[in-house]
Scaffold this active site. Sequence first.
Site, PDB file in Angstrom:
ATOM      1  N   GLY A  25      40.455  31.810  45.555  1.00 47.75           N
ATOM      2  CA  GLY A  25      40.833  33.228  45.667  1.00 47.75           C
ATOM      3  C   GLY A  25      40.390  33.803  47.001  1.00 47.75           C
ATOM      4  O   GLY A  25      39.262  33.570  47.429  1.00 47.75           O
ATOM      5  N   VAL A  38      34.964  30.200  64.760  1.00 46.11           N
ATOM      6  CA  VAL A  38      35.728  29.888  65.981  1.00 46.11           C
ATOM      7  C   VAL A  38      34.966  30.335  67.237  1.00 46.11           C
ATOM      8  O   VAL A  38      34.866  29.592  68.221  1.00 46.11           O
ATOM      9  CB  VAL A  38      37.125  30.557  65.915  1.00 46.11           C
ATOM     10  CG1 VAL A  38      37.865  30.425  67.244  1.00 46.11           C
ATOM     11  CG2 VAL A  38      37.944  29.953  64.783  1.00 46.11           C
ATOM     12  N   ARG A  86      45.085  27.237  45.491  1.00 44.13           N
ATOM     13  CA  ARG A  86      44.303  26.441  44.550  1.00 44.13           C
ATOM     14  C   ARG A  86      45.092  25.138  44.396  1.00 44.13           C
ATOM     15  O   ARG A  86      46.201  25.146  43.886  1.00 44.13           O
ATOM     16  CB  ARG A  86      44.168  27.163  43.210  1.00 44.13           C
ATOM     17  CG  ARG A  86      43.486  28.536  43.316  1.00 44.13           C
ATOM     18  CD  ARG A  86      43.148  29.080  41.933  1.00 44.13           C
ATOM     19  NE  ARG A  86      42.868  30.511  41.933  1.00 44.13           N
ATOM     20  CZ  ARG A  86      41.671  31.044  42.206  1.00 44.13           C
ATOM     21  NH1 ARG A  86      40.671  30.284  42.550  1.00 44.13           N
ATOM     22  NH2 ARG A  86      41.493  32.356  42.141  1.00 44.13           N
ATOM     23  N   GLY A 116      34.806  29.418  46.959  1.00 45.86           N
ATOM     24  CA  GLY A 116      33.891  29.523  45.825  1.00 45.86           C
ATOM     25  C   GLY A 116      33.569  28.154  45.251  1.00 45.86           C
ATOM     26  O   GLY A 116      33.746  27.128  45.921  1.00 45.86           O
ATOM     27  N   ASP A 117      33.142  28.122  43.983  1.00 50.27           N
ATOM     28  CA  ASP A 117      32.633  26.857  43.435  1.00 50.27           C
ATOM     29  C   ASP A 117      33.697  25.768  43.341  1.00 50.27           C
ATOM     30  O   ASP A 117      33.394  24.593  43.606  1.00 50.27           O
ATOM     31  CB  ASP A 117      31.931  27.087  42.088  1.00 50.27           C
ATOM     32  CG  ASP A 117      32.851  27.671  41.026  1.00 50.27           C
ATOM     33  OD1 ASP A 117      33.936  28.148  41.381  1.00 50.27           O
ATOM     34  OD2 ASP A 117      32.469  27.644  39.846  1.00 50.27           O
ATOM     35  N   THR A 140      33.772  34.584  47.966  1.00 51.92           N
ATOM     36  CA  THR A 140      34.392  34.938  46.675  1.00 51.92           C
ATOM     37  C   THR A 140      33.900  36.316  46.279  1.00 51.92           C
ATOM     38  O   THR A 140      32.728  36.633  46.497  1.00 51.92           O
ATOM     39  CB  THR A 140      34.042  33.932  45.554  1.00 51.92           C
ATOM     40  OG1 THR A 140      34.362  34.530  44.276  1.00 51.92           O
ATOM     41  CG2 THR A 140      32.576  33.548  45.529  1.00 51.92           C
ATOM     42  N   ASP A 142      33.312  37.204  43.395  1.00 52.27           N
ATOM     43  CA  ASP A 142      32.586  37.127  42.120  1.00 52.27           C
ATOM     44  C   ASP A 142      31.062  37.120  42.267  1.00 52.27           C
ATOM     45  O   ASP A 142      30.352  37.372  41.297  1.00 52.27           O
ATOM     46  CB  ASP A 142      33.013  35.880  41.346  1.00 52.27           C
ATOM     47  CG  ASP A 142      34.495  35.870  41.041  1.00 52.27           C
ATOM     48  OD1 ASP A 142      35.094  36.955  40.977  1.00 52.27           O
ATOM     49  OD2 ASP A 142      35.058  34.769  40.878  1.00 52.27           O
ATOM     50  N   ASP A 144      29.116  34.677  42.283  1.00 50.00           N
ATOM     51  CA  ASP A 144      28.584  33.824  41.209  1.00 50.00           C
ATOM     52  C   ASP A 144      28.026  32.498  41.714  1.00 50.00           C
ATOM     53  O   ASP A 144      27.946  31.536  40.954  1.00 50.00           O
ATOM     54  CB  ASP A 144      29.691  33.568  40.171  1.00 50.00           C
ATOM     55  CG  ASP A 144      30.928  32.937  40.792  1.00 50.00           C
ATOM     56  OD1 ASP A 144      31.022  32.869  42.037  1.00 50.00           O
ATOM     57  OD2 ASP A 144      31.805  32.499  40.029  1.00 50.00           O
ATOM     58  N   ARG A 186      35.338  36.676  37.068  1.00 48.93           N
ATOM     59  CA  ARG A 186      35.501  35.405  36.349  1.00 48.93           C
ATOM     60  C   ARG A 186      34.482  35.308  35.205  1.00 48.93           C
ATOM     61  O   ARG A 186      34.552  36.117  34.295  1.00 48.93           O
ATOM     62  CB  ARG A 186      35.375  34.217  37.312  1.00 48.93           C
ATOM     63  CG  ARG A 186      36.045  32.962  36.784  1.00 48.93           C
ATOM     64  CD  ARG A 186      35.936  31.835  37.765  1.00 48.93           C
ATOM     65  NE  ARG A 186      36.805  32.004  38.906  1.00 48.93           N
ATOM     66  CZ  ARG A 186      38.064  31.554  38.981  1.00 48.93           C
ATOM     67  NH1 ARG A 186      38.584  30.913  37.961  1.00 48.93           N
ATOM     68  NH2 ARG A 186      38.789  31.735  40.052  1.00 48.93           N
ATOM     69  N   GLU A 202      28.771  54.915  30.944  1.00 43.13           N
ATOM     70  CA  GLU A 202      27.986  55.075  29.720  1.00 43.13           C
ATOM     71  C   GLU A 202      27.570  53.705  29.188  1.00 43.13           C
ATOM     72  O   GLU A 202      26.536  53.544  28.577  1.00 43.13           O
ATOM     73  CB  GLU A 202      28.798  55.807  28.632  1.00 43.13           C
ATOM     74  CG  GLU A 202      28.695  57.316  28.691  1.00 43.13           C
ATOM     75  CD  GLU A 202      29.193  57.907  29.995  1.00 43.13           C
ATOM     76  OE1 GLU A 202      30.244  57.450  30.490  1.00 43.13           O
ATOM     77  OE2 GLU A 202      28.521  58.813  30.526  1.00 43.13           O
ATOM     78  N   GLU A 237      35.669  40.897  33.199  1.00 43.85           N
ATOM     79  CA  GLU A 237      36.819  40.170  32.652  1.00 43.85           C
ATOM     80  C   GLU A 237      36.409  38.954  31.817  1.00 43.85           C
ATOM     81  O   GLU A 237      37.169  38.502  30.969  1.00 43.85           O
ATOM     82  CB  GLU A 237      37.768  39.736  33.775  1.00 43.85           C
ATOM     83  CG  GLU A 237      37.168  38.724  34.733  1.00 43.85           C
ATOM     84  CD  GLU A 237      38.182  38.154  35.718  1.00 43.85           C
ATOM     85  OE1 GLU A 237      39.389  38.231  35.464  1.00 43.85           O
ATOM     86  OE2 GLU A 237      37.745  37.632  36.752  1.00 43.85           O
ATOM     87  N   ILE A 266      43.749  44.144  42.829  1.00 46.03           N
ATOM     88  CA  ILE A 266      43.475  45.153  43.861  1.00 46.03           C
ATOM     89  C   ILE A 266      42.052  44.979  44.399  1.00 46.03           C
ATOM     90  O   ILE A 266      41.767  45.257  45.567  1.00 46.03           O
ATOM     91  CB  ILE A 266      43.696  46.575  43.293  1.00 46.03           C
ATOM     92  CG1 ILE A 266      43.738  47.593  44.416  1.00 46.03           C
ATOM     93  CG2 ILE A 266      42.637  46.952  42.269  1.00 46.03           C
ATOM     94  CD1 ILE A 266      44.230  48.967  43.978  1.00 46.03           C
ATOM     95  N   ARG A 268      40.616  42.352  45.205  1.00 41.43           N
ATOM     96  CA  ARG A 268      40.488  41.271  46.191  1.00 41.43           C
ATOM     97  C   ARG A 268      40.969  41.696  47.581  1.00 41.43           C
ATOM     98  O   ARG A 268      40.719  40.990  48.570  1.00 41.43           O
ATOM     99  CB  ARG A 268      41.299  40.050  45.722  1.00 41.43           C
ATOM    100  CG  ARG A 268      40.671  39.307  44.571  1.00 41.43           C
ATOM    101  CD  ARG A 268      40.518  37.833  44.872  1.00 41.43           C
ATOM    102  NE  ARG A 268      41.756  37.171  45.096  1.00 41.43           N
ATOM    103  CZ  ARG A 268      42.379  36.395  44.191  1.00 41.43           C
ATOM    104  NH1 ARG A 268      41.855  36.224  42.988  1.00 41.43           N
ATOM    105  NH2 ARG A 268      43.491  35.794  44.478  1.00 41.43           N
TER     106      ARG A 268
END
Length: 335
Positions: A25, A38, A86, A116-117, A140, A142, A144, A186, A202, A237, A266, A268
């Site tokens: 992603g 670079v 991917r 990412g992973d 990423t 996330d 994570d 994720r 809340e 999510e 959105i 990302r």
Amino acid sequence: MTEPTPTRHPNPAGIQRVAVLTSGGDAPGMNAAIRAVVRTAAFEGLEVMGVRRGFSGLHRGELKLIGPRDMANTIQRGGTILLTARSATWRTPEGRARGAQHLRDNGVDGLIVIGGDGSFHGADLLQKEHGIPVIGVPGTIDNDLYGTDHTIGYFTAVETALDAVDKLRDTGASHERIFVIEVMGRHAGHIALDVAVAGGAEEVFIPEDDKPIEDVIEIVKDSVEKGKMGSIVIVAEGVPGGAQGVGDAIQAGTGLETRVSILGHIQRGGTPVSSDRILASRLGEAAVYALMDGVSGVMVGRHGGDIIHTPLHETWEKRKDVNRDLYRCAKKLSV
Ligand code: F6P
């Protein structure tokens, strides 16, 4: 204070040409990381090949030389100028062998993978099966990955989600409704927790915790009784059933008008915030230095103010917990 003069980094590994790709992603700040790779390489007298479309492009041989001037006007751009994907083919030994051959044919001495992973799995296999030096740069939204306090793109994603939460609060309060808002991440709740605290939610549901829905129903009822104009519930999510499941349960359990909003991709996009650009700039530089030092099979990360190296497999095998203090704080501040 005198300004430190940049000096050339030693190059015991004798690196002359590196390749860089973005994979998985996209994340805001990936372009700043490519730029840093670079331009650091150019400063050190090395060449860089940009690989288009991540590992998909690598096994098809989509490599081309890129230089510092190609990086003009990229630091502020979201997405990735190298494109990303991917790749199913990279999961096959044949695909990886083709990619390794393209790197050798192009005289590449080391590969920098920004992702990412999943991308780091692919990079790890490339170095283990074909002996190609690889360095991972955490990119990423996330956040994570074990081995870095933050990942590139995370800060921007939090800002984007927060902006949406503030807007949803306006309409929610006007109608005295409950808004259940789903954010990405994720299997992790980092974005959700930050957004919940900063957005004054809340309640927050994260996959790291299995809070009974009944408790949340009580909290929402209680906040209405206290005279709150509406309630915001943030759901990561990765929580089973997602925001829709939580929203349905709240509506059924409270009888209050509830709306569900799933923020989606959105989060990302967009211009990277300064924290992501700075992190990306430092990690892109560190990735080039790691290769020049003869290091391979690690991710460069930032812990406190320091650049650290973590073996690639640890970045996905060890779990980075959410900030539990923040979690406690979120609960207190929603009284
Ligand atoms: O890893 C980044 C991420 O945006 C996750 O938060 C989300 O679960 C996933 O990617 C979405 O992937 P895709 O773009 O393939 O739908």
